[in-house]
Design a protein around this motif. Sequence first.
Motif, short mmCIF file in Angstrom:
data_model
loop_
_atom_site.label_atom_id
_atom_site.label_comp_id
_atom_site.label_asym_id
_atom_site.label_seq_id
_atom_site.Cartn_x
_atom_site.Cartn_y
_atom_site.Cartn_z
N ALA B 334 17.88 -42.46 17.41
CA ALA B 334 17.58 -41.05 16.89
C ALA B 334 16.86 -40.25 17.82
O ALA B 334 17.24 -39.12 18.21
N ALA B 335 15.59 -40.93 18.07
CA ALA B 335 14.73 -40.12 18.97
C ALA B 335 15.46 -39.93 20.41
O ALA B 335 15.42 -38.68 20.98
N THR B 336 16.05 -40.98 20.83
CA THR B 336 16.85 -40.64 21.96
C THR B 336 17.83 -39.58 22.16
O THR B 336 17.63 -38.95 22.82
N ALA B 337 18.51 -39.53 21.20
CA ALA B 337 19.62 -38.57 20.98
C ALA B 337 19.09 -37.25 21.11
O ALA B 337 19.79 -36.41 21.27
N GLU B 338 18.00 -36.98 20.51
CA GLU B 338 17.38 -35.72 20.63
C GLU B 338 16.98 -35.26 21.71
O GLU B 338 17.33 -34.24 22.13
N ILE B 339 16.56 -35.86 22.79
CA ILE B 339 16.26 -35.55 24.07
C ILE B 339 17.05 -35.90 25.01
O ILE B 339 16.97 -35.48 26.27
N ARG B 340 18.03 -36.65 24.89
CA ARG B 340 19.14 -37.18 25.78
C ARG B 340 19.73 -36.15 26.60
O ARG B 340 19.57 -36.37 27.85
N GLN B 341 20.12 -35.14 26.12
CA GLN B 341 20.89 -34.17 26.98
C GLN B 341 19.91 -33.28 27.98
O GLN B 341 20.12 -33.20 29.00
N ASP B 342 18.56 -33.36 27.41
CA ASP B 342 17.58 -32.40 28.13
C ASP B 342 17.16 -33.46 29.47
O ASP B 342 17.01 -33.05 30.87
N VAL B 343 17.22 -34.80 29.11
CA VAL B 343 16.56 -35.79 30.26
C VAL B 343 17.95 -35.64 31.06
O VAL B 343 17.75 -35.54 32.35
N ALA B 344 19.14 -35.84 30.81
CA ALA B 344 20.32 -35.86 31.58
C ALA B 344 20.22 -34.59 32.57
O ALA B 344 20.49 -34.62 33.79
N ASP B 345 19.98 -33.30 31.99
CA ASP B 345 20.03 -32.11 32.84
C ASP B 345 18.87 -32.25 33.93
O ASP B 345 18.99 -31.84 35.01
N MET B 346 17.74 -32.78 33.44
CA MET B 346 16.63 -32.90 34.29
C MET B 346 17.21 -33.68 35.75
O MET B 346 17.01 -33.50 36.87
N ILE B 347 17.72 -34.96 35.34
CA ILE B 347 18.06 -35.70 36.12
C ILE B 347 19.53 -35.23 37.06
O ILE B 347 19.20 -35.41 38.27
N LEU B 348 20.08 -34.49 36.55
CA LEU B 348 21.24 -33.74 37.28
C LEU B 348 20.63 -33.10 38.30
O LEU B 348 21.02 -32.94 39.53
N ILE B 349 19.43 -32.14 38.10
CA ILE B 349 18.69 -31.33 39.20
C ILE B 349 18.10 -32.35 40.25
O ILE B 349 18.33 -31.97 41.51
N LEU B 350 17.68 -33.43 39.68
CA LEU B 350 17.13 -34.46 40.93
C LEU B 350 18.19 -34.79 41.81
O LEU B 350 17.72 -35.19 42.94
N GLN B 351 19.28 -35.11 41.42
CA GLN B 351 20.21 -35.71 42.08
C GLN B 351 20.63 -34.80 43.56
O GLN B 351 20.82 -33.63 43.44
#
Lengths: 581, 351, 353, 353
Positions: B334-351
């Motif tokens: 549940a906690a993961t689901a909450e911020i998962r997309q934000d983390v993904a977005d940040m990783i996207l920028i890192l790439q």
Amino acid sequence: MANFSSLAARARYAVPQGLPLKLGVLLVIGVLIAGPLLRVLFETLPPQTIAAWSDVVISPLSRNLLWVPLTNTLILGVGVACGCVLIGGFLAWLVVMTDVPFRRTIGLLATLPFMIPSFATALAWGSLFRNSRVGGQTGFLEGLGLPVPDWLSWGMVPTLIVLTAHYYSLAFTVIAAALATVNSDLVEAAQMTGAKRGRIFAGIILPVALPAIVSGASLTFAGAVSNFAAPALLGLPVRMQTMATRLFGMIEIGQTARGYVIAILLIVVSAVFLWFGNKIISGRRSYATITGKGGRAKRFELGAARLPLLAIAVVICVLTTIVPVIVLIASSLAPSSSALFSDWTLHYWLGASNPAIAQGQAGVFHNPFIVSATSTTVSLGLVVAVTGSVLGLMVAFTLARYRAGFLSGVINQLAFLPLLVPGIAFGAAYIALFGAPIGPFPALYGTFTLLVIAGTAYLVPFSVQTGRAVIQQVSGDLDESARLTGAGFFRRLSAITIPLASRGLAAGAIIIFVKIMRDLSLVVLLFTPTTPVLSVLAYRYASEGFTQFANAITVVILIISIAATLLANRLQTKSQPWLKN
Amino acid sequence: QDLDSMSAQELLPLAQEEGTVTVYSFTSRIAAVEAAFEAKYPGIDLVGYDASSTEQIARLNAESAAGIASADVVYISDAPVVLTELLETGLIEAYVPPRVADLVPDEFTSPLLAQRLSTKVLMYNEEASPDGAPVDNLWDLTREEWNGRVVMVDPLQRGDYLDLMVEFVLRSDEMAAAYEAEFGEPIALDSGVESAGMQFVTDLFANDVVLVSSTDDVNAAIGSLGQSNPPIGFTSYSDRRDNEDEGWALQVANDVAPSNGIIFPALLALAADAEHPAAARLAIDFLMGDDSETGGEGFAPFYVAGDYATRTDIVSHPDAVPLEDFSAWRIDPAATAEIRQDVADMILILQ
Amino acid sequence: MITISNLTKSFGDFDAVKSVSLSVPEGSFLVLVGPSGCGKSTMLRMLAGLEKPTGGTIAFGDKTVSDGERGWTIEPAQRDAGLVFQSYALWPHMTVAANVEWPLKVARMLPAERKARVTEVLSLLGIEKLSHRYPNEISGGQQQRVAIARMIAPKPRILLFDEPLSNLDAKLRVEMRTELLRVHRATGATSIYVTHDQVEAMTMASHVAVLKDGEVEQFGAPEDLVSRPGTAFVATFVGTPPANLVPVAPAGSGVTMAGRAMEATFPLERPAQAMFRPEDLTVSDTAGPRTIAMEFAEASPVAGRMMVTGTRDDLRLTAVVDSAPRFAPGDPVHFTLPETPAALFTPEGERLS
Amino acid sequence: MITISNLTKSFGDFDAVKSVSLSVPEGSFLVLVGPSGCGKSTMLRMLAGLEKPTGGTIAFGDKTVSDGERGWTIEPAQRDAGLVFQSYALWPHMTVAANVEWPLKVARMLPAERKARVTEVLSLLGIEKLSHRYPNEISGGQQQRVAIARMIAPKPRILLFDEPLSNLDAKLRVEMRTELLRVHRATGATSIYVTHDQVEAMTMASHVAVLKDGEVEQFGAPEDLVSRPGTAFVATFVGTPPANLVPVAPAGSGVTMAGRAMEATFPLERPAQAMFRPEDLTVSDTAGPRTIAMEFAEASPVAGRMMVTGTRDDLRLTAVVDSAPRFAPGDPVHFTLPETPAALFTPEGERLS
Ligand SMILES: Nc1ncnc2c1ncn2[C@@H]1O[C@H](COP(=O)(O)OP(=O)(O)OP(=O)(O)O)[C@@H](O)[C@H]1O
Ligand SMILES: Nc1ncnc2c1ncn2[C@@H]1O[C@H](COP(=O)(O)OP(=O)(O)OP(=O)(O)O)[C@@H](O)[C@H]1O
Ligand SMILES: [Fe+3]
Ligand SMILES: [Mg+2]
Ligand SMILES: [Mg+2]
């Protein structure tokens, strides 16, 4: 479909020529293709997902989400299309129009790369050029002590090369089919002018085969931009992303809406290219190379250039077919994927269940699933090849005979799009649209029929592109003279157009057959356990880490594909006696 | 009578009446389960569909749009996505067989029942590092020494790796502490970086982490024998069982601060509107294993080194680090689901 | 000088050209005539280098360009010959202008010069207005003219024409043949020309070869062919209209002509074929001593006279008369034969006198 | 009865056929003649139903089959018409026999009957030996005959021929036209026939339409066209050889003819074109009072006489004379004109007298 053509034949007062046909075709592909596509589009439109559009297109994310992958994708698409047309065109010319030795063998080899999964080609590349960036086993060259720079091991360059090596056979098949129909007097007229071979090739042969070249370029472009395996294997280690890898990733991590937005944008961009290609060949110019004056079939004599050209062809074929096939076969024999050429065992093929290996999976020949899956897969392949060819023929005929007009443009675009839609999206849309009963039609969910219909719609672009290129070369008066006899539309189609275009149609059917045999993404959503197919089994094994089994199945698929091709070639030569030299 | 509270014996006649049960499974091991199930409960046909979690989700969504109830049981990974896409939307329902309710810790029964746990943890090449893991702290991976030598699957290609990244962020406090332990100074966050965990991910990417497309690629990269300077990376602990077959020397780095990775559940749930509700429950009951130490026939295909049963009465596989000694973080879907997309977005920028 | 020796071409077991030998000096205008399927196009294709002879040789000047026995042939590209294909063989993907221009490009003519030349030949052939059309957008005769234009544009040394004017109207054909002759003379090229039009053959040719079943039946100057046909076949093949052949046989003191006994003014020992020129025959609606009864087939005004044709079984007689009664098809019509035939041939067709 | 009213066909902004109206009774043999590109094939294609008119109508009997204004046309399949394409349009993947047989199959003829009919038409056209060849294995003229055979085999009610004999030799052409006429008469079908051969036009036609630039220039019986051409164009287009046109203008008491002043025996007020038949002209190598000096172009024996052509600038004169001096190309040749022209036309081509 049926009612339209009979309408065309019986109508006392025909409306503008071709209109009923166009409308009929439009209706069918509208239902089969536009429907699912619109559904994919609508997935991205509800309020909770509409933000995906702005995320993808205008946000800090869009650089890495869209623009960079898009650039890479276009470079790949254009590069691969050019490379494929050049290599495929060259080989097609060699095989079809010259007296180069071992034509048949070269012709067969040149159709293979497409049947070898692109991951095998990528692995083959790795086994030669892989450097130590990722770790693990390095390739042959580094094994010799030659350092391989990253750009040659990973990223754009190897991806371009591998995709070209994989897809050129599509271009070859389409162009070869078209060249086989070029009346030799057109070439002879060029020879009379004193033009050299190369000049004739570039000035006469390629241009009259332009529809085939555009088809070849379109198919290979679509193949390159939607290929996932090669850029994932070769590009990711240097963080090269394409639309396909992004799209896959987005769907995989649950950001489906963004994934679909990317897919739609890819479709839009490709549509521009396709429109452009279509523009080139839909002008006033004619490509009728099969005329009613019975031109002769004759081969170029290569003279001294025979052996050098043979050598070039052999090098291409060996590098793009033999090496990947060896790698593939080795990987179904070697217990360790890091040492492909040691400790070979036939266990994965012939072995009985042995708990020590791969959790007791029996070799493919002892595996009841594989036996039944093979027969299902082959029947699916055959049925879809037939239905896809039939539908493709109708569309191709319409496009080739009535090139101009808005409707033709729409049909052309629609009939091409499935190439670019992710199979999973297409499959899901199919379930949603055709799963439930519609009016008098029963629910198709879980039936072989749905698999066939979806497969047909999904793969029809191949038969459309190959068929249209060839039909465009059949002079219109051949069909007209049949019309005068009172023969109906289907009668003419089957007695005149199909035999004349048979090589192109057969090529399309083979490609569809091969594609559906290997395709996973679409099938995995639509198959039922009662209809297991080989690709799903291969996926099963691969996902459990039993790659040897997966590869063994891939080899089985390859063998079936080759057998089908050989058979088709056989029938082909038998059925076209007038093309004999 | 309420099916949920029925025992297997009570469910059986009802299930036999239903005659069949369809299981969507993210692993092909369902085939082995099918055989065992049908042997134990003759007259009930278990039909197993193999499809990845993503495909199951797509399929369930499409089926519900078409008003089709095809699945009875859903056996699926990717817990965070499942929660949002399937549970919240009502496509699946939780069910815990009364028999095992007390044997499975609460964290694994709600919101959905977890059948077993898989891992994405730091692994190394034990041939090249016979004396144990070459790193003792995750932050080691951000050092120059490991530049270009950490391998993992692109977290934007695979949900479980994304979950791993999310876990770093969720465990930012522990990550900060580990940082201090490693470098002897408190962590200083880059501008725009909001947590120690995100800083770790950022540094990892900055340190040229090598992305590949599948765990097998990671395994081959890290584990292949005969490497003088092999990379290190995140992969499934259970893949160590293929060492011999594949010619790998994979070993888990268990003693890593603050943790070596994540351990996450494979979920079992009932499809909403299941056509065979009794048989579905019976199948879930079966999949949870019998009362023997190894879970018996129903659990046998999943009793492998590196995977862990959620049932406390099933002992960890003898070849693996026992669950209680394993240092990986248990994810909170549940906690993961909450911020998962934000983390993904940040990783996207890192790439 | 073009020398053809024992030239043979077989397709499988069918001999399309059988041991043809003939030679014409440079600058000649050789016309090939012969019935449909006699091997004319095959000859041209061998001369062009498109077809390898199965036997015999072709030499341009003293350079052998094709040798059937040794199985080699010089590339068409190196012969400096141009061919107007019977099928036109226009490139469908190029406009009319581009079709004509391409060979010039190949010959590396400069762009400005090239354009000028294209315009020149197109207007020579009266198709300059069509230059931007594609071959499928012009009429048959226009296509044929494009084919001619394309061939003559680069001014090859050897011009090969395969029925180049067959689809043109009479008026244009007359103009075109004048133009072609002008081109031929202006360039001093050697031309080999296949035609079915007698007038073309007569007016254009410096040499005529009559082919039959792949063999040369007669080779010579055009006038000689008409005035002294070497075989019965040639007699019935050349001339406008060609001569009549009547079977004759000795019968008592006289002869039978087409079955009818008549007095003979010429000696005859064996059955033979007598040649009568159409202008020597007369027609009437009543029988006479030297008439042969036929069924009227057709009549057509020619050169201010009337050409009348009658048929009976396989016999076909044509007379050219100043005036003739009106007949309806099928009416009996009586052809009066002159006393002496213009020539006599054996039943096999060889010339007797 | 075929009635064509105001028939128009445009390709883009080019009008290939412009408001053509004519009608012929059932069983007629209508010959279309006209210069290359004048719209003959387009007319046939519209009659066949392959091309939709842009304007005007076509009716077979009293059934309208094409209506340009309303934009509809009955399918070719329902017209019971056959067309010999100018391009033959043989099906390359079928043998000669199969090409002929296929339409019969479509017409559901029984196999035995079919075979018999195929053999019958093939031998009618003299190509029975080729029945197992493919179209690319036979000569151009043989292909053309296959095209005819294929068309006539199913005995359509309307026979459309687009230059069907253009690639045949003169002899065969004569035979074939007899055969075609026989087929035409035997079936009572209506035929529409395009040809460039004057003799064909004259001998076969019951009606002739002369087209020019998509318009009907003259329509009538063949003899009338030759004897009384309605326009200058027709005068120069029909006849073997066609008539000469000489520009004339009043000059003092006489006239100038082709620039030369002569006495006039006919009234002339304005410049005009005078028509002279070739057989009324004479030639000589010396000038005379009524001669016009030309350059010798060609001479050819025709119907026992000599046809002599001279050119000067755009003027081309043809005389048919019993005998003529020998000229070399370019030699001066003097054509003597008769005192009275056969007809007078305005400079625009309309008939005056
Ligand atoms: N698709 C087209 N676009 C434009 N013009 C065309 C097209 N098709 C034909 N034409 C023109 O229409 C005119 C009539 O063509 P048609 O084929 O009917 O001529 P024709 O009388 O049969 O001539 P020919 O004797 O040379 O065969 C020609 O001038 C031709 O150039
Ligand atoms: N590929 C082939 N196989 C068998 N016979 C052939 C082939 N090609 C041509 N022929 C035959 O060779 C003969 C000569 O053909 P060619 O084309 O030279 O005739 P042609 O004199 O040009 O006749 P036409 O005046 O009809 O064009 C013909 O009888 C033809 O049937
Ligand atoms: Fe089962
Ligand atoms: Mg020929
Ligand atoms: Mg025409």
